[in-house]
Motif scaffolding. Structure first.
Motif, short mmCIF file in Angstrom:
data_model
loop_
_atom_site.label_atom_id
_atom_site.label_comp_id
_atom_site.label_asym_id
_atom_site.label_seq_id
_atom_site.Cartn_x
_atom_site.Cartn_y
_atom_site.Cartn_z
N ARG A 187 52.62 46.49 40.02
CA ARG A 187 51.98 47.98 39.35
C ARG A 187 51.34 47.58 38.18
O ARG A 187 52.19 46.86 37.17
CB ARG A 187 53.05 48.96 39.27
N LEU A 188 50.11 47.93 37.87
CA LEU A 188 49.48 47.59 36.56
C LEU A 188 49.34 48.80 35.71
O LEU A 188 48.73 49.90 36.42
CB LEU A 188 48.17 46.71 36.79
N ASP A 189 49.71 48.87 34.44
CA ASP A 189 49.47 50.14 33.58
C ASP A 189 48.53 49.61 32.60
O ASP A 189 48.97 48.58 31.83
CB ASP A 189 50.93 50.59 33.07
N GLY A 190 47.60 50.62 32.02
CA GLY A 190 46.99 50.36 30.92
C GLY A 190 47.69 50.67 29.57
O GLY A 190 48.57 51.52 29.44
N ARG A 191 47.30 49.55 28.61
CA ARG A 191 48.26 49.30 27.40
C ARG A 191 47.21 50.44 26.31
O ARG A 191 46.13 50.00 25.96
CB ARG A 191 48.31 48.04 26.92
N GLY A 192 47.91 51.24 25.68
CA GLY A 192 47.22 51.89 24.64
C GLY A 192 46.18 52.83 25.29
O GLY A 192 45.02 52.90 24.56
N PHE A 193 46.15 53.40 26.56
CA PHE A 193 45.03 53.95 27.34
C PHE A 193 44.89 55.29 26.41
O PHE A 193 43.91 56.17 26.84
CB PHE A 193 45.13 53.98 28.63
N THR A 194 45.79 55.97 26.14
CA THR A 194 45.78 57.27 25.45
C THR A 194 44.71 57.37 24.31
O THR A 194 43.83 57.99 24.16
CB THR A 194 47.20 57.96 25.10
N ARG A 195 44.90 56.18 23.38
CA ARG A 195 44.01 56.49 22.21
C ARG A 195 42.70 55.80 22.88
O ARG A 195 41.43 56.20 22.36
CB ARG A 195 44.47 55.24 21.38
N GLY A 235 46.04 39.56 33.36
CA GLY A 235 44.58 39.05 32.84
C GLY A 235 43.41 39.63 33.74
O GLY A 235 42.35 39.96 32.94
N GLU A 236 43.48 39.61 34.94
CA GLU A 236 42.30 39.98 35.82
C GLU A 236 41.70 41.41 35.47
O GLU A 236 40.83 41.65 35.38
CB GLU A 236 42.79 39.64 37.27
N ALA A 237 42.86 42.17 35.66
CA ALA A 237 42.61 43.55 35.37
C ALA A 237 42.24 44.07 34.19
O ALA A 237 41.26 44.75 34.11
CB ALA A 237 43.99 44.63 35.57
N LEU A 263 35.91 53.48 37.04
CA LEU A 263 36.37 52.50 36.33
C LEU A 263 37.53 51.69 37.08
O LEU A 263 37.75 50.54 37.10
CB LEU A 263 36.28 52.50 35.15
N MET A 264 38.49 52.66 37.25
CA MET A 264 39.76 52.33 37.86
C MET A 264 39.54 51.74 39.31
O MET A 264 40.22 50.90 39.58
CB MET A 264 40.69 53.44 37.65
N VAL A 265 38.75 52.50 40.14
CA VAL A 265 38.46 52.18 41.42
C VAL A 265 37.89 50.78 41.46
O VAL A 265 38.29 50.08 42.21
CB VAL A 265 37.55 53.17 42.04
N ARG A 266 36.79 50.46 40.52
CA ARG A 266 36.33 49.04 40.63
C ARG A 266 36.98 48.11 40.11
O ARG A 266 36.93 46.96 40.78
CB ARG A 266 34.80 49.25 39.63
N THR A 267 37.82 48.58 39.29
CA THR A 267 38.87 47.34 38.72
C THR A 267 40.01 47.06 39.90
O THR A 267 40.06 45.81 40.26
CB THR A 267 39.78 47.83 37.55
N ALA A 268 40.49 48.07 40.77
CA ALA A 268 41.00 47.72 41.61
C ALA A 268 40.52 47.15 42.91
O ALA A 268 41.19 46.21 43.55
CB ALA A 268 41.46 49.30 42.54
N LYS A 269 39.06 47.30 43.08
CA LYS A 269 38.49 46.60 44.13
C LYS A 269 38.31 45.04 43.64
O LYS A 269 38.58 44.18 44.56
CB LYS A 269 37.10 47.05 44.36
N ALA A 270 38.06 44.76 42.21
CA ALA A 270 37.91 43.42 41.86
C ALA A 270 39.45 42.79 42.07
O ALA A 270 39.44 41.48 42.28
CB ALA A 270 37.83 43.51 40.40
#
Length: 252
Positions: free
Chosen positions: A30-38, A106-108, A57-64
């Motif tokens: 499980r990957l979570d964005g850090r500081g994504f609220t700001r 790192g990839e995400a 953007l999230m979907v393309r990142t998941a596909k990558a």
């Protein structure tokens, strides 16, 4: 002390805490964005509570992440998180948690940052699940979290748009039941059930097979070759139907 001796001596400190996932255990990252609220509110000013550009953007990142060298069976994304189900027999990096977590984070981070053209970072943790039932429970959990987050987000931003500040909106929602939050939206002309499914249930990315037309090199006749591609589902089913959907994707 020559290099080989020094290397052997020092590498112990680097690898002494390595933990490997046991064979036949399912792994879900499980990957979570850090500081994504700001990032989403101040730096990029995405539409609130949900933004189609951010979703994509999230979907393309998941596909990558599903095509960066790991054997990933299924990806689920909601809000600023992505969950990835590994093939049960994945052996990359010897199933070392340290390597899996660091490489995926790192990839995400790199993929999302390149697309957004802003620095964005993810953290990563891995759940070790003993059987198929727990895998299904995991994704049911994240699906339920998506619904809860969507309801809270729509209620919160309705109140903010009416003039409440962040503290006032949070306080007004504190202690309200699911039904009361639905009623809050309904009184403002919003039927929660009619909102887009991807906001309430998340988005799935998975592999599907298809026939690709080709030509038999010997006879010159038309032929079909079996290939696979990534499919994206923005209309996921609910509850028991979603559990059945995930079960079909989980491999023994």
């Amino acid at each position: 002390m020559n290099f080989d001796e020094l290397d052997q001596k020092m590498r112990v400190y680097e690898t002494s805490a390595d933990t490997c996932v046991l064979p036949d255990i399912y792994m879900v990252a499980r990957l979570d964005g850090r500081g994504f609220t700001r990032l989403t509110k101040e730096v990029c000013a995405f539409e609130r509570p949900f933004d189609a550009q951010f979703r994509d953007l999230m979907v393309r990142t998941a596909k990558a992440l599903m095509t960066c060298g790991f054997r990933i069976v299924y990806a689920f994304t909601e809000s600023d998180e992505i969950s990835l189900l590994f093939d049960r027999q994945e052996q990359l990096f010897g199933r070392k948690l340290r390597k899996l977590n660091s490489v995926l984070a790192g990839e995400a981070s790199a993929q999302f940052s390149l697309q957004l053209r802003q620095v964005a970072t993810f953290d990563c943790r891995i759940s070790q699940l003993p059987n198929r039932d727990r895998v299904i429970d995991y994704f049911r959990w994240r699906s339920a979290d998506a619904a809860r987050n969507a309801l809270n987000a729509h209620c919160y931003w309705c109140l903010r748009k009416e003039g409440r500040d962040a503290r006032q909106a949070t306080q007004q929602l504190s202690g309200l039941t699911f039904g009361q939050k639905n009623e809050l939206l309904f009184q403002r002309g919003i039927n929660f059930n009619d909102l887009p499914a991807w906001q309430k249930q998340g988005i799935a990315v998975y592999w599907e097979g298809y026939d690709k037309q080709s030509v038999n090199p010997v006879t010159g006749e038309a032929a079909f070759a079996q290939r696979r591609r990534l499919a994206t589902n923005f209309e996921l089913p609910l509850k028991a139907d979603y559990a059945e959907f995930v079960q079909r994707l989980v491999r023994d």
